[in-house]
Design a protein around this motif. Structure first.
Motif, PDB file in Angstrom:
ATOM      1  N   LEU A  94       0.673  -1.374  -0.041  1.00 59.52           N
ATOM      2  CA  LEU A  94       0.226  -0.048   0.120  1.00 59.52           C
ATOM      3  C   LEU A  94       0.885   1.220   0.087  1.00 59.52           C
ATOM      4  O   LEU A  94       0.462   2.356  -0.287  1.00 59.52           O
ATOM      5  CB  LEU A  94      -1.032  -0.046   1.329  1.00 59.52           C
ATOM      6  CG  LEU A  94      -1.961  -1.210   1.074  1.00 59.52           C
ATOM      7  CD1 LEU A  94      -2.833  -1.219   2.383  1.00 59.52           C
ATOM      8  CD2 LEU A  94      -2.847  -1.021  -0.078  1.00 59.52           C
ATOM      9  N   PHE A  95       2.136   1.148   0.513  1.00 58.89           N
ATOM     10  CA  PHE A  95       3.259   2.306   0.342  1.00 58.89           C
ATOM     11  C   PHE A  95       3.288   2.394  -1.090  1.00 58.89           C
ATOM     12  O   PHE A  95       3.327   3.563  -1.851  1.00 58.89           O
ATOM     13  CB  PHE A  95       4.275   2.138   0.985  1.00 58.89           C
ATOM     14  CG  PHE A  95       4.206   2.257   2.650  1.00 58.89           C
ATOM     15  CD1 PHE A  95       3.904   3.513   3.043  1.00 58.89           C
ATOM     16  CD2 PHE A  95       4.379   1.121   3.227  1.00 58.89           C
ATOM     17  CE1 PHE A  95       3.964   3.491   4.451  1.00 58.89           C
ATOM     18  CE2 PHE A  95       4.266   1.026   4.444  1.00 58.89           C
ATOM     19  CZ  PHE A  95       4.143   2.261   5.254  1.00 58.89           C
ATOM     20  N   ASP A  96       3.569   1.296  -2.012  1.00 56.27           N
ATOM     21  CA  ASP A  96       3.797   1.351  -3.391  1.00 56.27           C
ATOM     22  C   ASP A  96       2.804   1.985  -4.135  1.00 56.27           C
ATOM     23  O   ASP A  96       2.773   2.933  -5.003  1.00 56.27           O
ATOM     24  CB  ASP A  96       4.311   0.130  -3.930  1.00 56.27           C
ATOM     25  CG  ASP A  96       5.615  -0.551  -3.200  1.00 56.27           C
ATOM     26  OD1 ASP A  96       6.549  -0.016  -3.182  1.00 56.27           O
ATOM     27  OD2 ASP A  96       5.288  -1.621  -2.572  1.00 56.27           O
ATOM     28  N   ASP A 104       3.701  14.462  -6.419  1.00 58.07           N
ATOM     29  CA  ASP A 104       5.099  15.341  -5.782  1.00 58.07           C
ATOM     30  C   ASP A 104       6.019  14.248  -5.561  1.00 58.07           C
ATOM     31  O   ASP A 104       5.889  13.165  -4.514  1.00 58.07           O
ATOM     32  CB  ASP A 104       4.279  15.890  -4.598  1.00 58.07           C
ATOM     33  CG  ASP A 104       5.322  16.569  -3.928  1.00 58.07           C
ATOM     34  OD1 ASP A 104       6.163  17.229  -4.354  1.00 58.07           O
ATOM     35  OD2 ASP A 104       5.378  16.819  -2.612  1.00 58.07           O
ATOM     36  N   PRO A 105       7.138  14.349  -6.032  1.00 56.09           N
ATOM     37  CA  PRO A 105       8.387  13.535  -5.587  1.00 56.09           C
ATOM     38  C   PRO A 105       8.677  13.397  -3.968  1.00 56.09           C
ATOM     39  O   PRO A 105       9.044  12.527  -3.596  1.00 56.09           O
ATOM     40  CB  PRO A 105       9.611  14.261  -6.369  1.00 56.09           C
ATOM     41  CG  PRO A 105       8.891  14.975  -7.607  1.00 56.09           C
ATOM     42  CD  PRO A 105       7.691  15.541  -6.904  1.00 56.09           C
ATOM     43  N   LYS A 106       8.469  14.702  -3.460  1.00 56.60           N
ATOM     44  CA  LYS A 106       8.657  14.612  -2.080  1.00 56.60           C
ATOM     45  C   LYS A 106       7.883  13.709  -1.212  1.00 56.60           C
ATOM     46  O   LYS A 106       8.249  13.280  -0.396  1.00 56.60           O
ATOM     47  CB  LYS A 106       8.796  16.287  -1.199  1.00 56.60           C
ATOM     48  CG  LYS A 106       9.962  17.001  -1.974  1.00 56.60           C
ATOM     49  CD  LYS A 106      10.034  18.214  -1.104  1.00 56.60           C
ATOM     50  CE  LYS A 106      11.235  19.271  -1.470  1.00 56.60           C
ATOM     51  NZ  LYS A 106      12.520  18.630  -1.004  1.00 56.60           N
ATOM     52  N   HIS A 107       6.497  13.865  -1.741  1.00 51.86           N
ATOM     53  CA  HIS A 107       5.475  13.108  -1.203  1.00 51.86           C
ATOM     54  C   HIS A 107       5.958  11.504  -1.466  1.00 51.86           C
ATOM     55  O   HIS A 107       5.808  10.764  -0.434  1.00 51.86           O
ATOM     56  CB  HIS A 107       4.209  13.419  -1.603  1.00 51.86           C
ATOM     57  CG  HIS A 107       3.256  12.276  -0.930  1.00 51.86           C
ATOM     58  ND1 HIS A 107       2.915  12.288   0.398  1.00 51.86           N
ATOM     59  CD2 HIS A 107       2.256  11.591  -1.708  1.00 51.86           C
ATOM     60  CE1 HIS A 107       1.972  11.353   0.518  1.00 51.86           C
ATOM     61  NE2 HIS A 107       1.408  10.937  -0.658  1.00 51.86           N
ATOM     62  N   LYS A 108       6.250  11.099  -2.466  1.00 56.36           N
ATOM     63  CA  LYS A 108       6.719   9.650  -2.866  1.00 56.36           C
ATOM     64  C   LYS A 108       7.852   9.428  -1.986  1.00 56.36           C
ATOM     65  O   LYS A 108       7.921   8.377  -1.541  1.00 56.36           O
ATOM     66  CB  LYS A 108       7.104   9.817  -4.477  1.00 56.36           C
ATOM     67  CG  LYS A 108       5.992   9.893  -5.712  1.00 56.36           C
ATOM     68  CD  LYS A 108       6.330   9.779  -6.907  1.00 56.36           C
ATOM     69  CE  LYS A 108       5.533   9.789  -7.802  1.00 56.36           C
ATOM     70  NZ  LYS A 108       4.846   8.691  -8.180  1.00 56.36           N
ATOM     71  N   GLU A 114       8.849   5.753   4.647  1.00 53.75           N
ATOM     72  CA  GLU A 114       8.119   4.969   5.647  1.00 53.75           C
ATOM     73  C   GLU A 114       8.100   3.747   5.656  1.00 53.75           C
ATOM     74  O   GLU A 114       8.129   2.949   6.463  1.00 53.75           O
ATOM     75  CB  GLU A 114       6.641   5.801   5.735  1.00 53.75           C
ATOM     76  CG  GLU A 114       6.494   7.192   6.164  1.00 53.75           C
ATOM     77  CD  GLU A 114       5.040   7.711   5.957  1.00 53.75           C
ATOM     78  OE1 GLU A 114       4.011   6.600   6.217  1.00 53.75           O
ATOM     79  OE2 GLU A 114       4.745   8.780   5.577  1.00 53.75           O
ATOM     80  N   LYS A 115       8.071   3.371   4.334  1.00 58.44           N
ATOM     81  CA  LYS A 115       8.207   1.960   3.967  1.00 58.44           C
ATOM     82  C   LYS A 115       9.505   1.202   4.522  1.00 58.44           C
ATOM     83  O   LYS A 115       9.652   0.243   5.038  1.00 58.44           O
ATOM     84  CB  LYS A 115       7.885   1.621   2.366  1.00 58.44           C
ATOM     85  CG  LYS A 115       7.983   0.107   2.041  1.00 58.44           C
ATOM     86  CD  LYS A 115       7.841   0.226   0.504  1.00 58.44           C
ATOM     87  CE  LYS A 115       8.058  -1.286   0.036  1.00 58.44           C
ATOM     88  NZ  LYS A 115       8.169  -1.565  -1.441  1.00 58.44           N
ATOM     89  N   GLY A 116      10.500   2.013   4.201  1.00 58.30           N
ATOM     90  CA  GLY A 116      11.875   1.623   4.835  1.00 58.30           C
ATOM     91  C   GLY A 116      11.733   1.361   6.383  1.00 58.30           C
ATOM     92  O   GLY A 116      12.436   0.436   6.805  1.00 58.30           O
ATOM     93  N   ARG A 117      11.309   2.235   6.926  1.00 61.21           N
ATOM     94  CA  ARG A 117      11.079   2.366   8.245  1.00 61.21           C
ATOM     95  C   ARG A 117      10.265   0.950   8.830  1.00 61.21           C
ATOM     96  O   ARG A 117      10.776   0.325   9.771  1.00 61.21           O
ATOM     97  CB  ARG A 117      10.594   3.282   8.879  1.00 61.21           C
ATOM     98  CG  ARG A 117      11.126   4.598   8.814  1.00 61.21           C
ATOM     99  CD  ARG A 117      11.946   5.033  10.216  1.00 61.21           C
ATOM    100  NE  ARG A 117      12.854   4.515  10.603  1.00 61.21           N
ATOM    101  CZ  ARG A 117      14.290   4.438  10.499  1.00 61.21           C
ATOM    102  NH1 ARG A 117      14.723   5.605  10.102  1.00 61.21           N
ATOM    103  NH2 ARG A 117      14.911   3.653  11.141  1.00 61.21           N
ATOM    104  N   VAL A 118       9.274   0.637   8.036  1.00 66.82           N
ATOM    105  CA  VAL A 118       8.511  -0.609   8.456  1.00 66.82           C
ATOM    106  C   VAL A 118       9.317  -1.776   8.239  1.00 66.82           C
ATOM    107  O   VAL A 118       9.465  -2.606   9.137  1.00 66.82           O
ATOM    108  CB  VAL A 118       7.228  -0.731   7.569  1.00 66.82           C
ATOM    109  CG1 VAL A 118       6.349  -2.207   7.833  1.00 66.82           C
ATOM    110  CG2 VAL A 118       6.160   0.480   8.116  1.00 66.82           C
ATOM    111  N   HIS A 119      10.206  -1.937   7.156  1.00 68.95           N
ATOM    112  CA  HIS A 119      11.026  -3.108   6.746  1.00 68.95           C
ATOM    113  C   HIS A 119      12.184  -3.095   7.917  1.00 68.95           C
ATOM    114  O   HIS A 119      12.500  -4.015   8.490  1.00 68.95           O
ATOM    115  CB  HIS A 119      11.750  -2.982   5.634  1.00 68.95           C
ATOM    116  CG  HIS A 119      11.079  -3.255   4.138  1.00 68.95           C
ATOM    117  ND1 HIS A 119      10.643  -4.457   4.123  1.00 68.95           N
ATOM    118  CD2 HIS A 119      10.658  -2.564   3.140  1.00 68.95           C
ATOM    119  CE1 HIS A 119      10.106  -4.660   2.923  1.00 68.95           C
ATOM    120  NE2 HIS A 119       9.873  -3.603   2.378  1.00 68.95           N
TER     121      HIS A 119
END
Length: 232
Positions: A94-96, A104-108, A114-119
């Motif tokens: 759902l992050f992807d 917006d690139p900054k939002h991406k 955030e996905k990295g933090r979950v990983h």
């Protein structure tokens, strides 16, 4: 609705019960999939915020996404509930999905961070976390939080060549803060000196750190030591 919007035994306020019953009647009365998606989303919000029933909320967020897969509030709600229910693996796509919809690139970048933090923090997957951080950095090259996350992960896995690059990027990202920049250069110099065994390059970096902040802790002593070793 799947499993019913509200079980008869649930103890809720009359207002909430009436609202859920209204949404439930409307859901059964319409064949419009977008309208169904909207109703499932509204039921999910009530289940999450008022009932604190994350299982019910997750069911309805998913039903909403089945009918409107690009509805960003439903994507966020489904992800939030999955993470709260300790279902991090299911939350990752759902992050992807939201990133693909964002312009917006900054939002991406924030989403991949955030996905990295979950990983990293939830699943303990450093390799996957680093890949997510790298993607985030490609989208937002000056974001200190992303740079710091990369530095921390490369230090943890002892990828010292990458760590030296990370710290250089971090230092470049704070041009208006000479003390912080000097501290980062000092850290980079230590990696270059002690891990990469490149005394000459380390000397130059220590010198740069001291030029920015003559009080950089440890830099003067390190430079004296290197000067002595190099008979300078």
């Amino acid at each position: 609705t799947p499993g019913g919007a509200l079980a008869p035994s649930d103890e809720v306020s009359d207002g909430t019960r009436a609202l859920l019953e209204t949404w439930d009647r409307e859901l059964h009365a319409t064949t419009d999939r977008l309208r169904q998606a909207r109703i499932h989303f509204e039921i999910a919000r009530i289940a999450e915020a008022r009932l604190r029933d994350l299982k019910l909320a997750g069911t309805h967020y998913q039903e909403a996404l089945t009918r409107a897969p690009e509805h960003v509030p439903s994507i966020r709600g489904a992800r939030r509930v999955l993470l709260a229910r300790k279902q991090a693996v299911q939350a990752l796509p759902l992050f992807d999905l939201e990133a693909r919809l964002a312009s917006d690139p900054k939002h991406k970048a924030a989403l991949f961070f955030e996905k990295g933090r979950v990983h990293e923090d939830v699943l303990g997957q450093r390799t996957e976390a680093r890949a997510a951080y790298v993607t985030a950095l490609e989208l937002d090259r000056g974001e200190p939080a992303i740079l710091r996350a990369l530095s921390q992960i490369d230090e943890a896995v002892q990828k010292y060549d990458d760590l030296a690059v990370d710290l250089e990027r971090e230092a470049s990202a704070v041009p208006s803060d000479p003390r912080h920049r000097a501290a980062l250069l000092f850290q980079r110099a230590r990696v270059v000196e002690l891990r990469r065994k490149d005394a000459e390059a380390a000397t130059e970096i220590y010198e740069s750190a001291l030029a920015l902040d003559p009080l950089t802790t440890g830099a003067l002593d390190a430079l004296k030591r290197l000067y002595h070793a190099q008979k300078r």
